[in-house]
Design a protein around this motif. Structure first.
Motif, PDB file in Angstrom:
ATOM      1  N   GLY A 108       0.812  -1.207   0.000  1.00 17.03           N
ATOM      2  CA  GLY A 108       0.000   0.000   0.000  1.00 17.03           C
ATOM      3  C   GLY A 108       0.844   1.255   0.000  1.00 17.03           C
ATOM      4  O   GLY A 108       0.421   2.309  -0.476  1.00 17.03           O
ATOM      5  N   ALA A 109       2.060   1.147   0.543  1.00 17.55           N
ATOM      6  CA  ALA A 109       2.956   2.311   0.606  1.00 17.55           C
ATOM      7  C   ALA A 109       3.578   2.647  -0.733  1.00 17.55           C
ATOM      8  O   ALA A 109       4.265   3.647  -0.869  1.00 17.55           O
ATOM      9  CB  ALA A 109       4.058   2.057   1.637  1.00 17.55           C
ATOM     10  N   GLY A 110       3.366   1.782  -1.712  1.00 11.60           N
ATOM     11  CA  GLY A 110       3.844   2.127  -3.050  1.00 11.60           C
ATOM     12  C   GLY A 110       5.035   1.324  -3.517  1.00 11.60           C
ATOM     13  O   GLY A 110       5.953   1.872  -4.120  1.00 11.60           O
ATOM     14  N   LEU A 111       5.050  -0.004  -3.226  1.00 10.51           N
ATOM     15  CA  LEU A 111       6.160  -0.830  -3.688  1.00 10.51           C
ATOM     16  C   LEU A 111       6.271  -0.788  -5.212  1.00 10.51           C
ATOM     17  O   LEU A 111       7.368  -0.758  -5.761  1.00 10.51           O
ATOM     18  CB  LEU A 111       5.981  -2.268  -3.205  1.00 10.51           C
ATOM     19  CG  LEU A 111       7.118  -3.245  -3.539  1.00 10.51           C
ATOM     20  CD1 LEU A 111       8.432  -2.779  -2.931  1.00 10.51           C
ATOM     21  CD2 LEU A 111       6.779  -4.655  -3.060  1.00 10.51           C
ATOM     22  N   GLY A 112       5.115  -0.762  -5.903  1.00  7.60           N
ATOM     23  CA  GLY A 112       5.135  -0.686  -7.359  1.00  7.60           C
ATOM     24  C   GLY A 112       5.746   0.604  -7.854  1.00  7.60           C
ATOM     25  O   GLY A 112       6.588   0.615  -8.758  1.00  7.60           O
ATOM     26  N   ILE A 113       5.333   1.728  -7.235  1.00 11.83           N
ATOM     27  CA  ILE A 113       5.868   3.033  -7.636  1.00 11.83           C
ATOM     28  C   ILE A 113       7.361   3.103  -7.346  1.00 11.83           C
ATOM     29  O   ILE A 113       8.146   3.611  -8.153  1.00 11.83           O
ATOM     30  CB  ILE A 113       5.125   4.158  -6.892  1.00 11.83           C
ATOM     31  CG1 ILE A 113       3.638   4.130  -7.248  1.00 11.83           C
ATOM     32  CG2 ILE A 113       5.710   5.521  -7.232  1.00 11.83           C
ATOM     33  CD1 ILE A 113       2.795   5.090  -6.443  1.00 11.83           C
ATOM     34  N   ALA A 114       7.766   2.577  -6.171  1.00 12.92           N
ATOM     35  CA  ALA A 114       9.192   2.584  -5.814  1.00 12.92           C
ATOM     36  C   ALA A 114       9.997   1.727  -6.777  1.00 12.92           C
ATOM     37  O   ALA A 114      11.132   2.068  -7.139  1.00 12.92           O
ATOM     38  CB  ALA A 114       9.374   2.089  -4.379  1.00 12.92           C
ATOM     39  N   SER A 115       9.396   0.611  -7.222  1.00 15.48           N
ATOM     40  CA  SER A 115      10.100  -0.279  -8.140  1.00 15.48           C
ATOM     41  C   SER A 115      10.309   0.363  -9.504  1.00 15.48           C
ATOM     42  O   SER A 115      11.255   0.019 -10.214  1.00 15.48           O
ATOM     43  CB  SER A 115       9.328  -1.593  -8.297  1.00 15.48           C
ATOM     44  OG  SER A 115       9.243  -2.270  -7.066  1.00 15.48           O
ATOM     45  N   VAL A 116       9.431   1.293  -9.893  1.00 11.18           N
ATOM     46  CA  VAL A 116       9.640   2.054 -11.124  1.00 11.18           C
ATOM     47  C   VAL A 116      10.986   2.769 -11.055  1.00 11.18           C
ATOM     48  O   VAL A 116      11.737   2.827 -12.048  1.00 11.18           O
ATOM     49  CB  VAL A 116       8.501   3.073 -11.343  1.00 11.18           C
ATOM     50  CG1 VAL A 116       8.831   4.008 -12.507  1.00 11.18           C
ATOM     51  CG2 VAL A 116       7.187   2.344 -11.621  1.00 11.18           C
ATOM     52  N   LYS A 117      11.305   3.307  -9.871  1.00 13.47           N
ATOM     53  CA  LYS A 117      12.568   4.030  -9.701  1.00 13.47           C
ATOM     54  C   LYS A 117      13.763   3.074  -9.701  1.00 13.47           C
ATOM     55  O   LYS A 117      14.806   3.367 -10.301  1.00 13.47           O
ATOM     56  CB  LYS A 117      12.557   4.830  -8.396  1.00 13.47           C
ATOM     57  CG  LYS A 117      11.303   5.661  -8.150  1.00 13.47           C
ATOM     58  CD  LYS A 117      11.064   6.701  -9.207  1.00 13.47           C
ATOM     59  CE  LYS A 117       9.852   7.556  -8.855  1.00 13.47           C
ATOM     60  NZ  LYS A 117       9.459   8.473  -9.930  1.00 13.47           N
ATOM     61  N   THR A 118      13.615   1.923  -9.009  1.00 17.15           N
ATOM     62  CA  THR A 118      14.767   1.010  -8.931  1.00 17.15           C
ATOM     63  C   THR A 118      15.044   0.347 -10.279  1.00 17.15           C
ATOM     64  O   THR A 118      16.209   0.135 -10.637  1.00 17.15           O
ATOM     65  CB  THR A 118      14.540  -0.067  -7.850  1.00 17.15           C
ATOM     66  OG1 THR A 118      13.351  -0.815  -8.145  1.00 17.15           O
ATOM     67  CG2 THR A 118      14.382   0.573  -6.478  1.00 17.15           C
ATOM     68  N   ILE A 119      13.985   0.013 -11.027  1.00 15.84           N
ATOM     69  CA  ILE A 119      14.197  -0.606 -12.340  1.00 15.84           C
ATOM     70  C   ILE A 119      14.986   0.335 -13.246  1.00 15.84           C
ATOM     71  O   ILE A 119      15.817  -0.105 -14.051  1.00 15.84           O
ATOM     72  CB  ILE A 119      12.847  -0.982 -12.978  1.00 15.84           C
ATOM     73  CG1 ILE A 119      12.216  -2.141 -12.208  1.00 15.84           C
ATOM     74  CG2 ILE A 119      13.014  -1.381 -14.440  1.00 15.84           C
ATOM     75  CD1 ILE A 119      10.795  -2.439 -12.596  1.00 15.84           C
ATOM     76  N   TYR A 120      14.730   1.631 -13.127  1.00 14.20           N
ATOM     77  CA  TYR A 120      15.494   2.629 -13.885  1.00 14.20           C
ATOM     78  C   TYR A 120      16.993   2.438 -13.671  1.00 14.20           C
ATOM     79  O   TYR A 120      17.789   2.618 -14.599  1.00 14.20           O
ATOM     80  CB  TYR A 120      15.059   4.026 -13.444  1.00 14.20           C
ATOM     81  CG  TYR A 120      16.008   5.149 -13.799  1.00 14.20           C
ATOM     82  CD1 TYR A 120      16.065   5.675 -15.086  1.00 14.20           C
ATOM     83  CD2 TYR A 120      16.839   5.705 -12.827  1.00 14.20           C
ATOM     84  CE1 TYR A 120      16.932   6.711 -15.397  1.00 14.20           C
ATOM     85  CE2 TYR A 120      17.708   6.740 -13.134  1.00 14.20           C
ATOM     86  CZ  TYR A 120      17.747   7.238 -14.415  1.00 14.20           C
ATOM     87  OH  TYR A 120      18.614   8.262 -14.717  1.00 14.20           O
TER      88      TYR A 120
END
Length: 439
Positions: free
Chosen positions: A178-190
Protein backbone atom coordinates in the motif's frame (compact mmCIF):
# COMPACT_ATOMS: atom_id res chain seq x y z
CA UNK A 1 27.43 -3.08 -15.98
CA UNK A 2 28.94 0.26 -16.97
CA UNK A 3 25.75 1.10 -18.83
CA UNK A 4 23.61 0.10 -15.84
CA UNK A 5 25.32 2.36 -13.32
CA UNK A 6 25.36 6.10 -13.93
CA UNK A 7 23.94 8.77 -11.67
CA UNK A 8 20.84 6.59 -11.11
CA UNK A 9 21.50 4.76 -7.82
CA UNK A 10 22.95 7.87 -6.18
CA UNK A 11 19.84 9.99 -6.77
CA UNK A 12 17.17 7.27 -6.66
CA UNK A 13 18.10 5.87 -3.23
CA UNK A 14 16.44 8.69 -1.19
CA UNK A 15 13.41 8.71 -3.54
CA UNK A 16 12.76 5.01 -2.92
CA UNK A 17 13.05 5.39 0.88
CA UNK A 18 10.66 8.34 0.76
CA UNK A 19 8.09 6.47 -1.36
CA UNK A 20 8.10 3.39 0.91
CA UNK A 21 8.26 5.55 4.04
CA UNK A 22 9.77 2.82 6.17
CA UNK A 23 12.71 0.45 6.73
CA UNK A 24 11.54 -2.11 4.13
CA UNK A 25 12.63 -0.03 1.12
CA UNK A 26 15.31 -2.63 0.32
CA UNK A 27 12.56 -4.85 -1.10
CA UNK A 28 11.98 -2.36 -3.90
CA UNK A 29 15.59 -2.93 -4.97
CA UNK A 30 15.17 -6.71 -4.69
CA UNK A 31 11.97 -6.55 -6.77
CA UNK A 32 13.79 -4.44 -9.37
CA UNK A 33 16.49 -7.12 -9.63
CA UNK A 34 13.94 -9.95 -9.92
CA UNK A 35 12.05 -8.12 -12.68
CA UNK A 36 15.31 -7.47 -14.53
CA UNK A 37 16.33 -11.14 -14.28
CA UNK A 38 12.96 -12.36 -15.62
CA UNK A 39 13.04 -9.85 -18.49
CA UNK A 40 16.70 -10.73 -19.19
CA UNK A 41 15.56 -14.28 -20.03
CA UNK A 42 13.41 -12.84 -22.84
CA UNK A 43 16.35 -10.81 -24.13
CA UNK A 44 18.66 -13.82 -23.76
CA UNK A 45 16.53 -16.03 -26.04
CA UNK A 46 16.17 -13.28 -28.65
CA UNK A 47 19.81 -12.15 -28.46
CA UNK A 48 21.18 -15.69 -28.72
CA UNK A 49 18.89 -16.57 -31.63
CA UNK A 50 19.34 -13.29 -33.54
CA UNK A 51 22.76 -11.82 -32.69
CA UNK A 52 22.54 -8.72 -34.85
CA UNK A 53 23.35 -5.09 -34.22
CA UNK A 54 20.31 -3.06 -33.26
CA UNK A 55 18.74 -5.10 -30.47
CA UNK A 56 15.01 -4.31 -30.14
CA UNK A 57 14.84 -2.69 -33.56
CA UNK A 58 15.64 -6.04 -35.20
CA UNK A 59 13.85 -8.26 -32.67
CA UNK A 60 10.53 -6.49 -33.29
CA UNK A 61 10.93 -6.66 -37.08
CA UNK A 62 11.70 -10.38 -37.00
CA UNK A 63 9.05 -11.35 -34.45
CA UNK A 64 6.16 -9.53 -36.11
CA UNK A 65 7.21 -9.83 -39.75
CA UNK A 66 9.63 -7.52 -41.51
CA UNK A 67 7.15 -6.37 -44.17
CA UNK A 68 4.03 -6.02 -42.00
CA UNK A 69 3.49 -5.42 -38.28
CA UNK A 70 7.21 -5.69 -37.59
CA UNK A 71 7.82 -2.71 -39.86
CA UNK A 72 5.43 -0.59 -37.79
CA UNK A 73 6.65 -1.78 -34.39
CA UNK A 74 10.31 -1.21 -35.26
CA UNK A 75 9.32 2.29 -36.45
CA UNK A 76 7.51 2.87 -33.13
CA UNK A 77 10.61 1.71 -31.23
CA UNK A 78 12.72 4.36 -32.95
CA UNK A 79 9.90 6.89 -32.58
CA UNK A 80 9.68 6.43 -28.80
CA UNK A 81 13.48 6.41 -28.57
CA UNK A 82 13.37 9.97 -29.92
CA UNK A 83 11.47 10.90 -26.74
CA UNK A 84 12.82 8.61 -24.06
CA UNK A 85 16.50 8.96 -25.03
CA UNK A 86 16.47 12.72 -24.31
CA UNK A 87 14.64 11.90 -21.05
CA UNK A 88 17.53 9.60 -20.07
CA UNK A 89 19.98 12.38 -20.89
CA UNK A 90 17.89 14.86 -18.89
CA UNK A 91 17.73 12.55 -15.85
CA UNK A 92 21.52 12.31 -15.75
CA UNK A 93 21.94 16.07 -16.20
CA UNK A 94 19.42 16.88 -13.45
CA UNK A 95 21.16 14.41 -11.14
CA UNK A 96 24.50 16.02 -11.98
CA UNK A 97 23.15 19.45 -11.01
CA UNK A 98 21.67 18.00 -7.81
CA UNK A 99 25.04 16.67 -6.62
CA UNK A 100 26.84 19.81 -7.79
CA UNK A 101 24.66 21.64 -5.24
CA UNK A 102 26.70 19.94 -2.51
CA UNK A 103 29.74 21.88 -3.70
CA UNK A 104 27.99 25.16 -4.53
CA UNK A 105 24.67 26.53 -3.20
CA UNK A 106 22.60 26.10 -6.36
CA UNK A 107 18.87 26.79 -6.36
CA UNK A 108 16.11 27.15 -8.94
CA UNK A 109 17.37 28.56 -12.22
CA UNK A 110 21.02 27.97 -11.20
CA UNK A 111 20.47 24.21 -11.08
CA UNK A 112 18.66 24.34 -14.43
CA UNK A 113 21.58 26.30 -15.88
CA UNK A 114 24.00 23.61 -14.70
CA UNK A 115 21.90 20.70 -16.00
CA UNK A 116 21.31 22.41 -19.34
CA UNK A 117 24.97 23.40 -19.59
CA UNK A 118 26.08 19.80 -19.03
CA UNK A 119 23.90 18.61 -21.96
CA UNK A 120 25.30 21.35 -24.21
CA UNK A 121 28.89 20.52 -23.22
CA UNK A 122 28.45 16.81 -23.87
CA UNK A 123 26.81 17.49 -27.24
CA UNK A 124 29.76 19.71 -28.18
CA UNK A 125 32.25 17.03 -27.12
CA UNK A 126 30.42 14.45 -29.23
CA UNK A 127 30.28 16.73 -32.26
CA UNK A 128 33.21 14.89 -33.82
CA UNK A 129 34.10 11.43 -35.08
CA UNK A 130 34.49 9.17 -32.05
CA UNK A 131 36.41 5.98 -32.80
CA UNK A 132 36.23 4.49 -29.30
CA UNK A 133 35.00 5.31 -25.83
CA UNK A 134 36.98 2.47 -24.25
CA UNK A 135 39.09 4.73 -22.04
CA UNK A 136 36.06 6.70 -20.92
CA UNK A 137 34.27 3.44 -20.09
CA UNK A 138 37.23 2.25 -18.03
CA UNK A 139 37.39 5.58 -16.18
CA UNK A 140 33.66 5.39 -15.50
CA UNK A 141 33.82 1.84 -14.17
CA UNK A 142 36.81 2.59 -11.92
CA UNK A 143 34.95 5.61 -10.48
CA UNK A 144 31.78 3.54 -10.01
CA UNK A 145 33.57 0.73 -8.20
CA UNK A 146 35.64 3.16 -6.13
CA UNK A 147 32.58 5.17 -5.10
CA UNK A 148 30.39 2.15 -4.30
CA UNK A 149 33.29 0.37 -2.62
CA UNK A 150 34.02 3.40 -0.45
CA UNK A 151 30.40 3.60 0.71
CA UNK A 152 30.06 -0.14 1.33
CA UNK A 153 33.34 -0.27 3.28
CA UNK A 154 32.31 2.77 5.30
CA UNK A 155 29.02 1.12 6.25
CA UNK A 156 30.76 -2.13 7.22
CA UNK A 157 33.35 -0.42 9.40
CA UNK A 158 31.56 2.70 10.66
CA UNK A 159 27.82 2.01 10.48
CA UNK A 160 25.98 1.91 13.78
CA UNK A 161 22.32 1.74 12.71
CA UNK A 162 20.50 -1.62 12.64
CA UNK A 163 19.36 -2.69 9.16
CA UNK A 164 17.05 -5.65 8.50
CA UNK A 165 16.22 -7.48 5.28
CA UNK A 166 13.30 -9.25 6.97
CA UNK A 167 10.07 -9.12 5.00
CA UNK A 168 7.19 -7.76 7.10
CA UNK A 169 4.13 -9.93 7.75
CA UNK A 170 0.39 -9.44 8.16
CA UNK A 171 -0.74 -5.84 8.17
CA UNK A 172 2.85 -4.62 7.75
CA UNK A 173 3.17 -6.61 4.52
CA UNK A 174 -0.09 -5.13 3.21
CA UNK A 175 1.19 -1.73 4.24
CA UNK A 176 4.39 -2.26 2.27
CA UNK A 177 2.41 -2.75 -0.96
CA UNK A 178 0.00 0.00 0.00
CA UNK A 179 2.96 2.31 0.61
CA UNK A 180 3.84 2.13 -3.05
CA UNK A 181 6.16 -0.83 -3.69
CA UNK A 182 5.13 -0.69 -7.36
CA UNK A 183 5.87 3.03 -7.64
CA UNK A 184 9.19 2.58 -5.81
CA UNK A 185 10.10 -0.28 -8.14
CA UNK A 186 9.64 2.05 -11.12
CA UNK A 187 12.57 4.03 -9.70
CA UNK A 188 14.77 1.01 -8.93
CA UNK A 189 14.20 -0.61 -12.34
CA UNK A 190 15.49 2.63 -13.88
CA UNK A 191 18.81 1.88 -12.14
CA UNK A 192 18.96 -1.66 -13.56
CA UNK A 193 18.18 -0.72 -17.17
CA UNK A 194 21.06 -1.47 -19.50
CA UNK A 195 21.56 -5.20 -18.80
CA UNK A 196 20.30 -5.85 -22.37
CA UNK A 197 22.68 -3.48 -24.15
CA UNK A 198 24.93 -6.40 -25.09
CA UNK A 199 22.14 -7.35 -27.54
CA UNK A 200 22.76 -4.11 -29.44
CA UNK A 201 26.26 -5.40 -30.20
CA UNK A 202 25.14 -8.93 -31.03
CA UNK A 203 26.90 -9.04 -34.39
CA UNK A 204 30.26 -8.39 -32.71
CA UNK A 205 29.98 -10.93 -29.86
CA UNK A 206 31.94 -14.18 -29.99
CA UNK A 207 29.83 -17.28 -29.20
CA UNK A 208 26.65 -15.18 -28.74
CA UNK A 209 24.44 -18.13 -27.77
CA UNK A 210 26.52 -18.48 -24.60
CA UNK A 211 27.98 -15.06 -23.95
CA UNK A 212 24.87 -12.88 -24.43
CA UNK A 213 22.74 -14.73 -21.81
CA UNK A 214 25.74 -15.10 -19.47
CA UNK A 215 26.59 -11.40 -19.77
CA UNK A 216 23.09 -10.36 -18.71
CA UNK A 217 22.95 -12.83 -15.82
CA UNK A 218 26.30 -11.69 -14.44
CA UNK A 219 25.40 -8.03 -14.90
CA UNK A 220 22.03 -8.14 -13.13
CA UNK A 221 23.25 -10.27 -10.22
CA UNK A 222 26.47 -8.28 -9.81
CA UNK A 223 24.74 -4.90 -9.88
CA UNK A 224 22.00 -6.14 -7.51
CA UNK A 225 24.64 -7.15 -4.96
CA UNK A 226 26.33 -3.75 -5.27
CA UNK A 227 23.04 -1.82 -4.97
CA UNK A 228 21.80 -3.78 -1.96
CA UNK A 229 25.18 -3.45 -0.25
CA UNK A 230 25.23 0.29 -0.92
CA UNK A 231 21.69 0.77 0.42
CA UNK A 232 22.47 -1.26 3.52
CA UNK A 233 25.65 0.74 4.13
CA UNK A 234 23.91 4.10 3.68
CA UNK A 235 21.14 3.44 6.21
CA UNK A 236 23.60 1.84 8.63
CA UNK A 237 25.36 5.23 8.75
CA UNK A 238 22.39 7.61 8.34
CA UNK A 239 18.93 6.55 9.65
CA UNK A 240 16.37 6.04 6.89
CA UNK A 241 14.19 8.78 8.41
CA UNK A 242 16.99 11.26 7.64
CA UNK A 243 18.29 9.64 4.45
CA UNK A 244 14.94 10.01 2.64
CA UNK A 245 15.30 13.81 2.67
CA UNK A 246 18.91 14.00 1.45
CA UNK A 247 19.53 15.26 -2.09
CA UNK A 248 23.16 14.09 -2.10
CA UNK A 249 23.06 11.06 0.16
CA UNK A 250 26.42 9.66 -0.97
CA UNK A 251 28.24 12.87 -0.09
CA UNK A 252 26.42 13.01 3.25
CA UNK A 253 27.41 9.44 4.18
CA UNK A 254 31.08 9.94 3.35
CA UNK A 255 31.11 13.30 5.12
CA UNK A 256 29.65 11.77 8.28
CA UNK A 257 32.20 8.97 8.23
CA UNK A 258 35.36 10.80 7.18
CA UNK A 259 34.73 14.56 7.26
CA UNK A 260 33.76 17.33 4.87
CA UNK A 261 36.88 17.07 2.68
CA UNK A 262 36.16 13.40 2.02
CA UNK A 263 32.54 14.33 1.24
CA UNK A 264 33.79 16.78 -1.39
CA UNK A 265 35.99 14.10 -2.98
CA UNK A 266 33.06 11.66 -3.06
CA UNK A 267 30.91 14.31 -4.74
CA UNK A 268 33.52 14.84 -7.46
CA UNK A 269 33.60 11.07 -8.04
CA UNK A 270 29.82 10.96 -8.43
CA UNK A 271 29.97 13.89 -10.87
CA UNK A 272 32.63 12.11 -12.94
CA UNK A 273 30.43 9.00 -13.08
CA UNK A 274 27.39 11.07 -14.11
CA UNK A 275 29.24 13.01 -16.79
CA UNK A 276 30.95 9.95 -18.28
CA UNK A 277 27.70 8.00 -18.30
CA UNK A 278 25.88 10.84 -20.08
CA UNK A 279 28.65 10.95 -22.67
CA UNK A 280 28.25 7.23 -23.42
CA UNK A 281 24.42 7.37 -23.36
CA UNK A 282 24.09 10.24 -25.83
CA UNK A 283 26.75 8.72 -28.09
CA UNK A 284 24.90 5.39 -28.25
CA UNK A 285 21.38 6.75 -28.60
CA UNK A 286 22.38 9.17 -31.37
CA UNK A 287 23.11 6.14 -33.57
CA UNK A 288 19.60 4.61 -33.23
CA UNK A 289 17.65 7.08 -35.44
CA UNK A 290 20.62 7.15 -37.84
CA UNK A 291 20.65 3.35 -38.21
CA UNK A 292 16.88 3.21 -38.77
CA UNK A 293 17.01 6.04 -41.32
CA UNK A 294 19.89 4.38 -43.16
CA UNK A 295 17.79 1.19 -43.20
CA UNK A 296 14.99 3.11 -44.92
CA UNK A 297 12.65 2.86 -41.92
CA UNK A 298 12.87 6.41 -40.54
CA UNK A 299 13.10 9.98 -41.75
CA UNK A 300 15.89 10.52 -44.27
CA UNK A 301 17.29 13.60 -42.53
CA UNK A 302 18.50 11.45 -39.62
CA UNK A 303 20.65 9.40 -42.01
CA UNK A 304 22.78 12.47 -42.81
CA UNK A 305 26.44 12.30 -41.89
CA UNK A 306 28.64 15.30 -41.20
CA UNK A 307 30.33 16.20 -44.51
CA UNK A 308 33.88 16.13 -43.13
CA UNK A 309 33.75 14.29 -39.79
CA UNK A 310 31.35 11.52 -40.90
CA UNK A 311 29.14 11.14 -37.82
CA UNK A 312 25.31 11.39 -37.58
CA UNK A 313 25.21 15.03 -36.54
CA UNK A 314 21.47 15.62 -37.15
CA UNK A 315 20.53 12.77 -34.83
CA UNK A 316 23.03 13.98 -32.21
CA UNK A 317 21.81 17.59 -32.32
CA UNK A 318 18.14 16.57 -32.19
CA UNK A 319 18.53 14.30 -29.16
CA UNK A 320 20.90 16.72 -27.43
CA UNK A 321 18.54 19.64 -28.03
CA UNK A 322 15.52 17.76 -26.72
CA UNK A 323 17.53 16.54 -23.71
CA UNK A 324 18.49 20.15 -22.99
CA UNK A 325 14.82 21.19 -23.04
CA UNK A 326 13.70 18.29 -20.82
CA UNK A 327 16.45 19.05 -18.28
CA UNK A 328 15.02 22.56 -17.86
CA UNK A 329 11.34 21.63 -17.76
CA UNK A 330 10.97 18.53 -15.60
CA UNK A 331 11.74 17.20 -12.12
CA UNK A 332 14.06 14.23 -11.67
CA UNK A 333 11.39 11.91 -10.20
CA UNK A 334 9.00 12.65 -13.08
CA UNK A 335 11.69 12.13 -15.72
CA UNK A 336 12.60 8.70 -14.30
CA UNK A 337 8.96 7.59 -14.35
CA UNK A 338 8.42 8.95 -17.86
CA UNK A 339 11.43 6.99 -19.17
CA UNK A 340 9.77 3.70 -18.28
CA UNK A 341 6.27 4.81 -19.32
CA UNK A 342 7.60 5.56 -22.83
CA UNK A 343 9.31 2.19 -23.26
CA UNK A 344 7.24 -0.51 -21.60
CA UNK A 345 4.46 -1.12 -24.13
CA UNK A 346 6.44 -1.27 -27.39
CA UNK A 347 9.81 -2.48 -26.21
CA UNK A 348 9.39 -4.69 -23.14
CA UNK A 349 5.84 -6.03 -23.50
CA UNK A 350 6.08 -5.98 -27.31
CA UNK A 351 9.26 -8.05 -27.27
CA UNK A 352 7.90 -10.60 -24.80
CA UNK A 353 4.77 -11.15 -26.90
CA UNK A 354 6.99 -11.31 -29.99
CA UNK A 355 9.02 -14.13 -28.43
CA UNK A 356 5.82 -16.12 -27.89
CA UNK A 357 4.95 -15.60 -31.57
CA UNK A 358 8.40 -16.74 -32.67
CA UNK A 359 8.15 -19.91 -30.56
CA UNK A 360 4.81 -20.66 -32.22
CA UNK A 361 6.29 -20.27 -35.73
CA UNK A 362 9.71 -21.85 -35.26
CA UNK A 363 11.21 -25.08 -33.97
CA UNK A 364 12.75 -25.21 -30.50
CA UNK A 365 16.14 -25.78 -32.15
CA UNK A 366 15.97 -22.23 -33.53
CA UNK A 367 16.67 -20.92 -30.01
CA UNK A 368 20.23 -21.75 -28.88
CA UNK A 369 19.46 -20.47 -25.38
CA UNK A 370 16.34 -21.92 -23.80
CA UNK A 371 14.96 -20.25 -20.68
CA UNK A 372 13.90 -22.57 -17.87
CA UNK A 373 10.17 -23.25 -17.42
CA UNK A 374 9.19 -21.64 -20.74
CA UNK A 375 6.72 -19.95 -21.24
CA UNK A 376 6.25 -19.04 -17.54
CA UNK A 377 9.04 -16.39 -17.44
CA UNK A 378 7.66 -14.72 -20.59
CA UNK A 379 4.13 -14.58 -19.17
CA UNK A 380 5.53 -13.28 -15.87
CA UNK A 381 7.47 -10.60 -17.72
CA UNK A 382 4.33 -9.45 -19.54
CA UNK A 383 2.32 -9.37 -16.29
CA UNK A 384 5.05 -7.58 -14.33
CA UNK A 385 5.67 -4.93 -17.00
CA UNK A 386 1.93 -4.33 -17.18
CA UNK A 387 1.90 -3.85 -13.38
CA UNK A 388 4.85 -1.46 -13.59
CA UNK A 389 3.20 0.47 -16.42
CA UNK A 390 0.04 0.90 -14.35
CA UNK A 391 2.20 1.89 -11.35
CA UNK A 392 3.56 4.88 -13.27
CA UNK A 393 0.14 6.53 -12.83
CA UNK A 394 -2.51 7.80 -15.22
CA UNK A 395 -0.56 10.87 -16.30
CA UNK A 396 2.48 8.92 -17.43
CA UNK A 397 0.45 6.04 -18.82
CA UNK A 398 -1.49 8.44 -21.03
CA UNK A 399 1.66 10.26 -22.09
CA UNK A 400 3.28 6.97 -23.10
CA UNK A 401 0.18 5.83 -25.00
CA UNK A 402 -0.12 9.25 -26.66
CA UNK A 403 3.44 9.00 -27.98
CA UNK A 404 2.62 5.55 -29.40
CA UNK A 405 -0.61 6.79 -30.99
CA UNK A 406 1.17 9.73 -32.62
CA UNK A 407 3.83 7.34 -33.89
CA UNK A 408 1.17 5.08 -35.44
CA UNK A 409 -0.43 8.07 -37.17
CA UNK A 410 2.92 9.23 -38.57
CA UNK A 411 3.75 5.70 -39.72
CA UNK A 412 0.41 5.33 -41.51
CA UNK A 413 0.74 8.72 -43.20
CA UNK A 414 4.22 7.93 -44.50
CA UNK A 415 3.16 4.41 -45.56
CA UNK A 416 0.26 5.93 -47.48
CA UNK A 417 2.55 8.39 -49.25
CA UNK A 418 5.04 5.64 -50.13
CA UNK A 419 2.26 3.15 -51.09
CA UNK A 420 3.66 0.52 -48.72
CA UNK A 421 1.98 -1.80 -46.24
CA UNK A 422 -0.80 -1.53 -45.21
CA UNK A 423 -1.63 0.56 -48.30
CA UNK A 424 0.44 -1.24 -50.91
CA UNK A 425 2.74 -4.15 -51.71
CA UNK A 426 4.46 -5.74 -48.73
CA UNK A 427 7.67 -6.57 -50.59
CA UNK A 428 8.43 -3.10 -51.93
CA UNK A 429 12.05 -2.11 -51.14
CA UNK A 430 12.27 0.53 -48.43
CA UNK A 431 13.55 4.01 -49.12
CA UNK A 432 14.37 6.48 -46.37
CA UNK A 433 11.31 8.53 -45.38
CA UNK A 434 11.44 11.88 -47.08
CA UNK A 435 13.69 10.73 -49.94
CA UNK A 436 13.04 13.14 -52.82
CA UNK A 437 13.69 10.35 -55.35
CA UNK A 438 10.67 8.32 -54.27
CA UNK A 439 7.53 8.51 -56.40
Amino acid sequence: MIDMVGIGPFVVLPLVIHIIGGPHFLWAWILGAVISLIDALVWAELGAAYPQAGGSYNFLKIAYGEQRWGKMLSFLYVWQTMIQAPLVVASGAIGFAQYASYLLPLEGWERKAVSGGVVILITMLLYRKIESIGRISILLWVCVLATLGWIIWGGLTGGQQTVSFALPSGESLSGLFGAGLGIASVKTIYCYLGYYNVCHLGGEIRNPSRNIPLSMLISVVGIAVLYLSMNWSVVSVIPWQEAQHSEFIISAVIERLYGSQAGTIATFMVLIVAFSSLFAVLLGYSRVPYAAAADGQFFRIFAKLHPSRHFPYVSLLFLGGLGFGFSLLFRLSDVITAILAMRIVVQFIGQAVGLLLLHKRKQTSAFPFKMPLYPLPVLLAIAIWTFIFISTGWTFMLSGLTVILLGIIVFLITARIRKQWPFGAVDQPATPLGDPTES
